[in-house]
Scaffold this motif. Sequence first.
Motif, PDB file in Angstrom:
ATOM      1  N   ARG A  31      28.550  38.904  39.526  1.00  0.00           N
ATOM      2  CA  ARG A  31      27.130  38.577  39.327  1.00  0.00           C
ATOM      3  C   ARG A  31      26.756  38.696  37.848  1.00  0.00           C
ATOM      4  O   ARG A  31      26.028  37.856  37.302  1.00  0.00           O
ATOM      5  N   LEU A  32      27.265  39.726  37.174  1.00  0.00           N
ATOM      6  CA  LEU A  32      26.990  39.899  35.750  1.00  0.00           C
ATOM      7  C   LEU A  32      27.632  38.781  34.930  1.00  0.00           C
ATOM      8  O   LEU A  32      27.031  38.268  33.979  1.00  0.00           O
ATOM      9  N   ILE A  33      28.859  38.414  35.288  1.00  0.00           N
ATOM     10  CA  ILE A  33      29.537  37.327  34.569  1.00  0.00           C
ATOM     11  C   ILE A  33      28.769  36.018  34.746  1.00  0.00           C
ATOM     12  O   ILE A  33      28.553  35.261  33.792  1.00  0.00           O
ATOM     13  N   ASP A  34      28.347  35.735  35.996  1.00  0.00           N
ATOM     14  CA  ASP A  34      27.601  34.500  36.276  1.00  0.00           C
ATOM     15  C   ASP A  34      26.294  34.466  35.497  1.00  0.00           C
ATOM     16  O   ASP A  34      25.929  33.440  34.912  1.00  0.00           O
ATOM     17  N   GLU A  35      25.594  35.597  35.485  1.00  0.00           N
ATOM     18  CA  GLU A  35      24.314  35.646  34.780  1.00  0.00           C
ATOM     19  C   GLU A  35      24.522  35.540  33.271  1.00  0.00           C
ATOM     20  O   GLU A  35      23.727  34.885  32.565  1.00  0.00           O
TER      21      GLU A  35
END
Length: 218
Positions: free
Chosen positions: A200-204
């Motif tokens: 989720r952090l990578i996507d954001e």
Amino acid sequence: MSDERRILLAEKTPFPDDLDERLRAQLTFLVEVDQLKTVLRQSPLAAADRRENDAEHSWHLAMMVLVLAEHSDRPIDVGHTVQLVLLHDLVEIYAGDTPLYDSDAGSGQREREVVAADELFGLLPADQAQRMRVLWDEFEERRTPEAKFAKAMDRLQPLLLNWMARGGTWRTPGVTADHVRTRKAVIGEASVSLWEAGRRLIDEGEARGWSRRATPQG
């Protein structure tokens, strides 16, 4: 590798001659591993405008094990896992740090680190040398739940630091968000929930422009 004998840090200020032999070996090792504080990594600190060193990294991993152990998909021995993360990067004192996204630097990494492990752990009394080498091998082989979780922490920690830096090493030339996902996927071998959070952090980060999007094919 040079045949010239390495000068140990403890030799610069020798211990008294009458010191117990086993204790001398242990203290010699402990002085030598002080060098871990000088091995710089690529990850930026969240608390200061500089890169972290290996000792700071290892300490942070130990804290993460203590705090995040409940997220392991399989039960783990927390104390054993802490030992793994504290030991895992000691070989970089002699072998140097290998940046995650530098494929050229990764060539021969395993061979360099095995030689370094033999030399560094060999400073200890034989029983402790064997014990620490077994722990280091366990981390590298990732066959136990503890080793899988230790490796997951090793990949999650710089992810957190890069998030705080709004990109950090994600901005390395030639690296895309897909490269980051591929390199970090090992987190999922130990914890589905932590990998979901990491992804989720990578996507954001990708959505905010902190990492490069993969170039479309065709």
